[in-house]
Design a protein around this motif. Structure first.
Motif, mmCIF file in Angstrom:
data_model
loop_
_atom_site.group_PDB
_atom_site.id
_atom_site.type_symbol
_atom_site.label_atom_id
_atom_site.label_comp_id
_atom_site.label_asym_id
_atom_site.label_seq_id
_atom_site.Cartn_x
_atom_site.Cartn_y
_atom_site.Cartn_z
ATOM 1 N N UNK A 1 77.506 37.660 75.195
ATOM 2 C CA UNK A 1 76.077 37.371 75.017
ATOM 3 C C UNK A 1 75.674 37.165 73.548
ATOM 4 N N UNK A 2 76.051 38.099 72.635
ATOM 5 C CA UNK A 2 75.618 37.895 71.241
ATOM 6 C C UNK A 2 76.202 36.622 70.619
ATOM 7 N N UNK A 3 77.405 36.215 71.073
ATOM 8 C CA UNK A 3 78.025 35.002 70.506
ATOM 9 C C UNK A 3 77.352 33.747 71.038
ATOM 10 N N UNK A 4 76.965 33.820 72.340
ATOM 11 C CA UNK A 4 76.577 32.593 73.045
ATOM 12 C C UNK A 4 75.065 32.355 73.068
ATOM 13 N N UNK A 5 74.274 33.439 73.127
ATOM 14 C CA UNK A 5 72.833 33.273 73.379
ATOM 15 C C UNK A 5 72.126 32.352 72.361
ATOM 16 N N UNK A 6 72.341 32.513 71.047
ATOM 17 C CA UNK A 6 71.648 31.621 70.109
ATOM 18 C C UNK A 6 72.006 30.141 70.332
ATOM 19 N N UNK A 7 73.307 29.873 70.582
ATOM 20 C CA UNK A 7 73.732 28.482 70.815
ATOM 21 C C UNK A 7 73.129 27.960 72.122
ATOM 22 N N UNK A 8 73.094 28.837 73.142
ATOM 23 C CA UNK A 8 72.534 28.423 74.436
ATOM 24 C C UNK A 8 71.045 28.087 74.278
ATOM 25 N N UNK A 9 70.326 28.933 73.528
ATOM 26 C CA UNK A 9 68.899 28.671 73.280
ATOM 27 C C UNK A 9 68.728 27.305 72.598
ATOM 28 N N UNK A 10 69.555 27.025 71.604
ATOM 29 C CA UNK A 10 69.492 25.729 70.893
ATOM 30 C C UNK A 10 69.709 24.560 71.864
ATOM 31 N N UNK B 1 69.814 42.962 72.616
ATOM 32 C CA UNK B 1 70.665 43.106 71.423
ATOM 33 C C UNK B 1 70.981 41.727 70.834
ATOM 34 N N UNK B 2 71.381 40.790 71.717
ATOM 35 C CA UNK B 2 71.733 39.438 71.255
ATOM 36 C C UNK B 2 70.518 38.736 70.651
ATOM 37 N N UNK B 3 69.336 38.938 71.255
ATOM 38 C CA UNK B 3 68.116 38.287 70.754
ATOM 39 C C UNK B 3 67.754 38.830 69.374
ATOM 40 N N UNK B 4 67.912 40.161 69.198
ATOM 41 C CA UNK B 4 67.575 40.771 67.903
ATOM 42 C C UNK B 4 68.555 40.292 66.824
ATOM 43 N N UNK B 5 69.860 40.378 67.137
ATOM 44 C CA UNK B 5 70.879 39.953 66.161
ATOM 45 C C UNK B 5 70.743 38.462 65.846
ATOM 46 N N UNK B 6 70.457 37.638 66.881
ATOM 47 C CA UNK B 6 70.361 36.187 66.694
ATOM 48 C C UNK B 6 69.000 35.737 66.201
#
Ligand SMILES: [Zn+2]
Length: 394
Positions: free
Chosen positions: A251-260, A291-296
């Motif tokens: 999730x932390x690796x993928x979520x920012x790219x997925x949002x983009x 966690x992924x949203x905060x880190x990303x």
């Protein structure tokens, strides 16, 4: 550094070797009774010297003993091992070269001595010499599998992935054991080609990654990155979701790219529904999403904000740091600002600490890697997905 226990253990090996020799001598052979008594005394003397760390004297004594009788072979292997484990590689090399100089050494014993010498070279950081020796030993009747394992180790360490693939294939053919790590070698080649801008070659390498689950997962991540570079955000989006479906720890690796990808394809409302679906399917996923949203630093999504809010309000340690009760009843705008401040502080804390730990050896690192640099295992790094608040509140 080798511990005292290692040192004593190796000393014990010598005792066992000496005992084995003594049984063989007294049990099976009919020889002059004075000779074994003298050699046996030499063993004890040599052992005492080793245990008293008078290693040079011990080395000379054991080297002389090799000239006396073949039965001291195992003792020499034990001694060479002891020296190498203690970091005294030059002494270990001397022991093994001394063995190899013996004219009446059998083929199996010669291969064993060559293998031990290869280990010495590895210990001394002489990788080219070790590679040559282990390469020759892949034709051995007795140590071919071990030699190939050491070659794979060397090629992984040197990041010579094509050679690693070749050696690993031979190892699998000989040992009959299957392993997923060869898929990672293809992934490493694909990533290297992608970094060099050779996307055609990268795609070629990725064809070989689907043979294992881990390879397929990592291959999908690389394919997604390539698709993004190609501007094919719809394909990247599908691939990222496939990865999360298979393993949500990414999730932390993928979520920012997925949002983009959702943003690039003008489908942000679908992103909201996707996150809601994930949480509805597995409520415990909300904290790893938060966690992924905060880190990303993903703040432009209501679904993510709800996860973050739930995470902040539900964390006992955080409750000690912020006035959660007042925050719950605050106005929407005040609450939003407070959550942003808290998220920003948590992000700084998260990015400054180790976020992944090796399940095998405990090695920790800030960024995700597939190959543990400490224990050399593949796929053992796990995301901790927690902020180390304990260190803040002491
Ligand atoms: Zn490890």
């Amino acid at each position: 550094m080798p511990t005292e226990a290692t040192f004593l253990l190796a000393g014990l090996l010598i005792v066992f070797a000496a005992t084995g020799w003594a049984f063989a001598w007294f049990g099976d052979r009919d020889r002059d009774s004075e000779l074994p008594a003298r050699i046996n005394a030499d063993y004890i003397k040599g052992l005492n010297l080793v245990l008293n760390r008078r290693t040079d004297e011990a080395l000379e004594l054991f080297l002389q003993m090799a000239k006396v009788d073949d039965d001291t072979l195992e003792t020499h292997f034990a001694l060479g091992h002891l020296f190498r484990r203690r970091g005294e590689v030059e002494r270990a090399i001397r022991v093994h070269q001394n063995l190899l100089a013996r004219p009446n050494l059998g083929q199996a014993q010669r291969d064993q001595a060559l293998y031990a010498l290869g280990e010495d070279y590895l210990g001394a950081g002489l990788f080219d010499r070790a590679e040559n020796l282990f390469g020759d030993l892949t034709a051995s009747d007795t140590v071919a599998i071990s030699a190939l394992e050491r070659l794979v180790y060397i090629y992984e360490r040197e990041q010579e992935w094509e050679k690693a693939i070749h050696a690993h294939r031979r190892l699998q053919a000989l040992s009959g054991k299957k392993s997923s790590q060869v898929a990672h070698y293809h992934c490493e080649l694909a990533e290297r080609a992608r970094r060099d801008g050779d996307l055609k070659r990268a795609r070629e390498c990725l064809k070989n990654t689907v043979s294992s689950e881990a390879g397929a997962l990592r291959g999908a991540l690389i394919r997604a990155a390539i698709a993004e570079e190609d501007g094919d955000h719809a394909l990247a989006l599908d691939l990222y979701e496939q990865v999360l479906d298979k393993d949500s720890q990414f999730m932390p690796e993928v979520l920012p790219a997925l949002f983009d990808c959702y943003a690039e394809t003008a489908r942000l409302p679908d992103f909201e529904r996707y996150i809601e679906k994930l949480v509805a399917r597995d409520p415990s996923a909300a904290s790893s999403i938060a966690y992924a949203a905060i880190i990303g630093d993903l703040t432009d999504s209501e679904a993510l904000t709800r996860c973050v809010e739930e995470f902040v309000f539900g964390d006992e340690t955080l409750a000690e740091l912020v006035d959660v009760d007042t925050l719950r009843t605050a106005t929407t705008e005040h609450k939003r600002q407070a959550l942003e401040r808290i998220s920003s502080a948590l992000r700084s804390l998260g990015l400054a600490s180790a976020r992944y730990r090796c399940a095998n050896c405990g090695y920790s690192t800030r960024r995700f890697i597939w190959h543990c640099p400490s224990c050399k295992q593949w796929e053992t790094l796990r995301p901790m997905q927690r902020f180390q608040l304990d260190s803040v509140i002491g």
